[in-house]
Design an enzyme around this catalytic site. Structure first.
Site, PDB file in Angstrom:
ATOM      1  N   ARG A 113       0.810  -1.216   0.000  1.00  0.00           N
ATOM      2  CA  ARG A 113       0.000   0.000   0.000  1.00  0.00           C
ATOM      3  C   ARG A 113       0.847   1.271   0.000  1.00  0.00           C
ATOM      4  NH1 ARG A 113      -2.273  -3.990   3.025  1.00  0.00           N
ATOM      5  NH2 ARG A 113      -4.468  -4.459   2.591  1.00  0.00           N
ATOM      6  N   HIS A 138      -1.015  -2.622  -4.435  1.00  0.00           N
ATOM      7  CA  HIS A 138      -0.444  -3.447  -5.501  1.00  0.00           C
ATOM      8  C   HIS A 138      -0.471  -2.753  -6.863  1.00  0.00           C
ATOM      9  CE1 HIS A 138       0.014  -6.418  -2.538  1.00  0.00           C
ATOM     10  NE2 HIS A 138      -1.149  -7.029  -2.651  1.00  0.00           N
ATOM     11  N   HIS A 213       2.885 -13.092  -5.046  1.00  0.00           N
ATOM     12  CA  HIS A 213       1.728 -13.144  -4.156  1.00  0.00           C
ATOM     13  C   HIS A 213       1.115 -14.543  -4.105  1.00  0.00           C
ATOM     14  CE1 HIS A 213      -1.658 -11.690  -1.850  1.00  0.00           C
ATOM     15  NE2 HIS A 213      -1.259 -10.443  -1.960  1.00  0.00           N
ATOM     16  N   ASP A 285      -1.663  -9.500   8.831  1.00  0.00           N
ATOM     17  CA  ASP A 285      -1.519  -8.877   7.510  1.00  0.00           C
ATOM     18  C   ASP A 285      -0.558  -7.712   7.688  1.00  0.00           C
ATOM     19  OD1 ASP A 285      -1.720  -8.057   4.923  1.00  0.00           O
ATOM     20  OD2 ASP A 285      -3.841  -7.518   4.984  1.00  0.00           O
ATOM     21  N   GLU A 350       5.349 -12.369   1.290  1.00  0.00           N
ATOM     22  CA  GLU A 350       5.681 -11.481   0.176  1.00  0.00           C
ATOM     23  C   GLU A 350       6.922 -10.668   0.533  1.00  0.00           C
ATOM     24  OE1 GLU A 350       1.927  -9.284  -0.825  1.00  0.00           O
ATOM     25  OE2 GLU A 350       1.173 -10.627   0.746  1.00  0.00           O
TER      26      GLU A 350
END
Length: 386
Positions: A113, A138, A213, A285, A350
């Site tokens: 982000r 992304h 991803h 996350d 990631e």
């Protein structure tokens, strides 16, 4: 390497031959994919499924649509091969009109982000698409401004165990500055490690942050939850987020919190905790600040599944890894072999720069200038234990 459904020119370039057009089982990949279902033309470009293999029988299937890893077949503790990533049985299922997802994709131009989709570079304010809680996620993935995961990469070179893809991103692409040429090279090594090397150049200052991803489920059965897997992350600190998943700019210790994976633990142990960061993330996350100092020789993260015995180790020269636990999988997506993908039935590791790095000057820079070449490496290494 097997490549079906692409042009004769590419087949000649790869030094391989088509295996025919029959629908019998012999034409399927080890993971059960039909390469013909990945033959299409999307936005004027041809798509294909490319199969990599090594002497130990490991298989990786990649489509040049989004540079996506479609399947990874690795042996479990009993020597049986399991597919350990989520995905779809056809290229059409990856299109945003059918499934707006990032499964297996090579993400660009900027993974993760950027706050309000805005940053300042050399005095110029750049406004990007805002597609996630008011932020750019992304590289911008709205239908009118698609990120790289919804574009067809060019097949530059392919062998039995390597695949190089490229993408040309024009100046102003999703409002990002600079004409960027990027390459993604997949190498399936003899030690059952899949190495991904990214490179990019630009003709004017820009920002670059590329990642993969893939959603992993090391049980080999996507109907089983990843909360029963064990996780270790080589990170003493992480970057907390607010309720919109945007990093606050802080780097704080994991010690004494559910964010601490410096000792291996069951993923499900703290994923439902009342800790504010877990609540904000609807699970994990978050970007973890790696203690590896950019060394590809030092393991950044490890996940193991006691049911299959499959172990995944991650190595990278990047400063961070975004650990995402499939919190927004909700049972509405049906993947390969008609398996339904429910919440926390896949996890992502990631490797990348920290989120919103262009707005955090104290963090490792994501700026790329014309005199430079961007480079990033991620290695996913598989093994087993009893």
């Amino acid at each position: 390497m097997k490549l079906l459904g692409y042009s004769a020119f590419v087949l000649s370039l790869a030094g391989v031959c088509s295996c025919g057009t029959g629908k019998d089982a012999a034409q399927l990949t080890k993971s059960g994919l039909d390469p013909q279902k990945f033959e299409s033309v999307i936005n004027g470009d041809s798509t294909a499924l490319i199969t990599l293999s090594n002497a130990s029988g490991m298989e990786v299937c990649v489509t040049n649509y989004g540079g996506r890893i479609v399947s990874i077949m690795v042996p479990d503790k009993n020597g049986e091969f399991k597919d350990v990533v989520l995905g779809f049985d056809s290229v059409g299922a990856y299109t945003p009109e059918v499934n707006k997802s990032d499964f297996g994709a090579a993400i660009g131009r900027y993974a993760n982000r950027i706050n309000q989709g805005r940053f300042v570079l050399d005095g110029d304010t750049i406004q990007l698409p805002r597609n996630n809680y008011g932020h750019c996620l992304h590289g911008g993935t709205d239908m009118g401004s698609l990120g790289w995961q919804y574009r067809v990469y060019k097949i530059e070179n392919a062998t039995d165990s390597t695949l190089t893809l490229s993408i040309d991103s024009p100046d102003g692409d999703n409002q990002f500055p600079g004409n960027v040429k990027a390459f993604v090279k997949y190498t399936l090594q003899s030690d059952n490690a899949l190495r991904i090397d990214y490179s990019a150049t630009t003709d004017k200052p820009t920002i670059i942050n590329l990642t993969n991803h893939s959603y992993f489920n090391l049980s080999g059965d996507p109907e089983l939850s990843v909360t029963d897997e064990n996780v270790w992350i080589n990170a003493s600190n992480y970057t907390p987020v607010d309720s919109t998943f945007m990093t606050t700019g802080e780097i704080v210790p994991v010690k004494g919190t559910p964010m601490d994976f410096t000792e291996e633990k069951l993923l499900g142990k703290d994923i439902e905790s009342d800790f504010v960061q877990v609540r904000y993330g609807n699970g994990f996350d978050h970007n973890f600040v790696l203690d590896t100092n950019g060394s590809l020789e030092e393991c950044a993260a490890r996940v193991s599944d006691p049911r299959s015995g499959i172990v995944l180790e991650v190595f990278t020269n990047e400063p961070g890894v975004q650990f995402y636990t499939g919190n927004f999988l909700d049972g509405t997506v049906t993947g390969k072999k008609a398996k339904v993908y429910n919440q926390r039935h896949g996890l992502c590791l990631e490797t990348q720069k920290y989120p919103d790095t262009p707005n955090k000057p104290a963090w490792p820079s994501a700026t790329l200038r014309p005199s430079e070449t961007y480079g990033s490496t991620c290695v996913y290494k598989f093994s087993t234990k009893q």
